[in-house]
Scaffold this active site. Structure first.
Site: not given
Length: 329
Positions: A118, A142, A146
């Site tokens: 991402s 988040y 990643k």
């Protein structure tokens, strides 16, 4: 192209589109998904193995039974706001899943993986457009999960010879142009679906978080890339790895940004309906602009987005959102 590919999270939005592209290219697709956020009816191009990615025993059995040659790894929790409120859950699921997957791949002898990373790994960029060599400093759990998964891949490459492609998406949008699959999240958090739902009356007014950013119209700018283009990039990444060209980390975007107000205008053009809005304060951690420099993906994979017209992206998405189905014809 590897003949037999395991797609973790293949019942989800981007994963299901990738499965269709793989099958069309002649690959045998096996989906591994726990269906907690995916949809069984989106698994149309190969068998479904229902299981949690952290369950190494079931995962390893699937790799062996289907004689898998490569993995595309989508399965993850992916709501930024949710990750802030429940960071332990995100670390347990996203990192635990990657650990189990890499261990299972090593045990079975599967040596190639394409990872759904991402642009959230970059955090708030110091300059634009964002290039792959810029500092990765994520600002939410988040994004940190990643980035940690990318670190794991690099270490596994050194320790075990695994070859990987880490694909850093910008904003996935749109839906299958042929209408077989689309975007279905619960709750829905993406701008284009929310604007379509507001236009159709299926949801209340669209909330615009911040109208005073240093952008031409005061709203945030993001790089929207069509989900079909993302699927194509994954296939090219598999081919890259199969050809022995080495591990890579690449941005996937168009290089073109669209503001919140520009997205709203596109939805109004496509649907012929106004989008009611409510202006609210900025959200913490929302950068004013995130746009990709896509040149490395073009040079490395020969990949460039085909769907760069915002109205076309919106038109492909519209049939998946309640009353917008009728508005889009």
């Amino acid at each position: 192209m590897p003949r037999r590919v395991l797609v973790t999270g293949g019942a989800g939005y981007i994963g299901s589109h990738c499965c269709k592209a793989l099958a069309r290219a002649g690959a045998e697709v096996v989906v591994y998904d726990n269906l907690s956020r995916g949809h069984a009816d989106a698994v149309k191009w190969g068998p479904l193995v229902e299981g949690d990615l952290r369950d190494r025993v079931t995962l390893e059995a699937a790799l062996r039974a289907h004689r898998i040659e490569a993995v595309i790894h989508f399965a993850a929790l992916a709501y930024v706001g949710e990750s802030v409120g429940a960071p332990e859950t995100y670390y347990d699921n996203n990192l635990g899943g990657m650990i189990a997957l890499l261990e299972a791949m090593e045990a079975v002898g599967v040596g190639r993986i394409v990872f759904s990373s991402s642009c959230a790994t970059y955090g708030t960029p110091a300059q634009l457009p964002i290039t792959e060599d810029m500092v990765q400093a994520p600002i939410n759990p988040y994004g940190r999960t990643k980035l940690a998964c990318e670190w794991m891949l690099r270490d596994a490459a050194v320790a075990h010879g695994i070859e990987f492609a880490a694909l850093r998406y910008f904003n996935a949008a749109g839906a299958d142009p042929e209408g077989e699959i689309g975007e279905r999240h619960d709750p829905e958090t993406h701008l284009i679906p929310l604007a379509l739902m507001a236009a159709s009356g299926e949801a209340g007014p669209l909330r615009i978080f911040g109208t005073d950013y240093p952008t031409p119209d005061g709203t945030c700018i993001r790089d929207y890339i069509h989900v079909d283009d993302l699927a194509e990039a994954h296939l090219r990444a598999l081919d890259h790895l199969a050809a022995g060209r080495g591990s890579v980390a690449l941005n996937l975007g168009t290089g073109r940004g669209s503001s919140v107000r520009e997205v709203i205008a596109a939805v109004e053009r496509v649907t012929g309906r106004p989008v009611p809005v409510i202006a609210e304060a900025r959200r913490a951690g929302d950068p004013a602009e995130l746009t990709a420099d896509p040149s490395k993906a073009r040079e490395t994979l020969g990949f460039a987005a085909r769907y760069t017209d915002l109205d076309q992206i919106v038109a492909h998405a519209a049939p998946w959102f309640g009353h917008a189905r009728a508005l889009a014809g």
